[in-house]
Design a protein around this motif. Structure first.
Motif, short mmCIF file in Angstrom:
data_model
loop_
_atom_site.label_atom_id
_atom_site.label_comp_id
_atom_site.label_asym_id
_atom_site.label_seq_id
_atom_site.Cartn_x
_atom_site.Cartn_y
_atom_site.Cartn_z
N CYS A 44 0.84 -1.20 0.00
CA CYS A 44 0.00 0.00 0.00
C CYS A 44 0.87 1.25 0.00
O CYS A 44 2.06 1.21 0.32
CB CYS A 44 -0.91 0.03 1.24
N ARG A 68 -5.62 7.21 -7.80
CA ARG A 68 -6.16 6.35 -8.86
C ARG A 68 -5.03 5.69 -9.65
O ARG A 68 -5.05 4.48 -9.89
CB ARG A 68 -7.06 7.15 -9.79
N ALA A 71 -3.29 3.08 -7.58
CA ALA A 71 -4.14 1.89 -7.47
C ALA A 71 -4.11 1.07 -8.75
O ALA A 71 -4.11 -0.17 -8.71
CB ALA A 71 -5.57 2.30 -7.12
N GLU A 72 -4.08 1.74 -9.87
CA GLU A 72 -4.03 1.03 -11.15
C GLU A 72 -2.73 0.25 -11.32
O GLU A 72 -2.66 -0.72 -12.08
CB GLU A 72 -4.20 2.03 -12.30
N GLY A 76 -2.54 -0.66 -2.84
CA GLY A 76 -3.65 -0.18 -2.03
C GLY A 76 -3.33 1.22 -1.53
O GLY A 76 -2.17 1.65 -1.53
N ILE A 77 -4.35 1.94 -1.13
CA ILE A 77 -4.18 3.31 -0.66
C ILE A 77 -4.65 3.40 0.79
O ILE A 77 -5.76 3.02 1.13
CB ILE A 77 -4.97 4.31 -1.52
N ALA A 93 -8.55 5.62 -4.88
CA ALA A 93 -8.27 4.19 -4.74
C ALA A 93 -9.39 3.36 -5.34
O ALA A 93 -9.16 2.39 -6.07
CB ALA A 93 -8.06 3.84 -3.27
N GLN A 94 -10.62 3.73 -5.03
CA GLN A 94 -11.76 2.98 -5.55
C GLN A 94 -11.90 3.15 -7.07
O GLN A 94 -12.20 2.19 -7.78
CB GLN A 94 -13.04 3.39 -4.84
N GLY A 98 -8.33 -0.27 -6.57
CA GLY A 98 -7.42 -0.72 -5.53
C GLY A 98 -8.08 -0.80 -4.17
O GLY A 98 -9.22 -0.34 -3.99
N LYS A 99 -7.37 -1.37 -3.22
CA LYS A 99 -7.86 -1.44 -1.86
C LYS A 99 -7.87 -0.04 -1.27
O LYS A 99 -6.91 0.71 -1.41
CB LYS A 99 -6.97 -2.36 -1.02
N SER A 100 -8.96 0.32 -0.58
CA SER A 100 -9.13 1.66 -0.03
C SER A 100 -9.22 1.56 1.49
O SER A 100 -10.23 1.10 2.03
CB SER A 100 -10.38 2.32 -0.61
#
Length: 232
Positions: A44, A68, A71-72, A76-77, A93-94, A98-100
């Motif tokens: 993360c 973003r 995450a791509e 995770g963020i 993140a969403q 990715g995991k938020s």
């Protein structure tokens, strides 16, 4: 009269000691819950910044883009879980799939969970020092957006942990040269050159950028040479 005051103080101190003993269990519970949750998430990036930055502000939208894009790339963020830059990080993140993660703290103002945190990654904290460990143990990089005292606190703590060898080197990125430039100049001219309170290579720990692409490039380039692993 003086004897009464003395007895009263002693009683309050004894009650405080008993309360401190129970606090240990609450602190342990926060650590266990945090470690068990975060260890499952994979690599993360922690993103910090002001809780006061509103949607539509350039730094809010920039944070969404930064999160973003990270995450791509598979990260995770982790944010502080609240509004402002924290919300923007979780939103990005969403959007990036990715995991938020949100590490919330109980405060009398400013703080409430934002709606972009994954339900299974919304941690609640009572103690700042436990929360700070959660930010640092598993994060594979730190992105500092413009912020206030809390952001500065996190920035200098991470820099100190890396500088002193208590934590593995990881990317420490300051986004917004216009915002951070004055601080970097002061560190260079006053901390280093005038006062000799840091070493020249200490400033090499920091990377100042202005775009999401520069953030991602720096992180990916770093991990072509370093393993992804917990920091301590």
């Amino acid at each position: 009269m003086n004897g009464t005051i003395k007895i009263s103080k002693q009683r309050r101190w004894s009650e405080s000691k008993a309360h401190s003993s129970w606090q240990i269990f609450k602190i342990m519970a926060e650590f266990v819950d945090g470690f068990e949750t975060l260890a499952k998430l994979g690599p993360c990036i922690s993103i910090f910044g002001s809780a006061r930055t509103q949607p539509g502000h350039p730094y809010y939208e920039l944070t969404v883009d930064v999160a973003r894009k990270l995450a791509e790339e598979g990260f995770g963020i982790i944010s502080g879980g609240g509004p402002g830059i924290m919300e923007a990080a979780n939103k990005g993140a969403q959007l990036g799939g990715g995991k938020s993660v949100g590490l919330n703290i109980e405060l009398p103002f400013e703080q409430h969970s934002n709606p972009y945190i994954d339900r299974d990654a919304n941690l609640q904290h009572e103690y700042f020092f436990v929360r700070k460990v959660m930010f640092t143990k598993y994060a594979q990089g730190f992105v500092m957006m413009p912020g206030g005292f809390g952001t500065m606190d996190e920035f200098f703590e991470v820099a100190t942990l890396i500088q002193t060898g208590k934590m593995s080197p990881v990317p420490l990125i300051l986004v917004g040269s216009q915002y951070w430039g004055g601080l970097i100049d002061w560190m260079q001219e006053t901390m280093l050159q005038k006062s000799n309170n840091i070493s020249p290579n200490d400033l090499d720990l920091l990377k100042v950028v202005d775009t999401p692409e520069e953030v991602v490039e720096h992180v990916l380039q770093f991990y072509t040479k370093h393993p992804l692993q917990p920091n301590f």
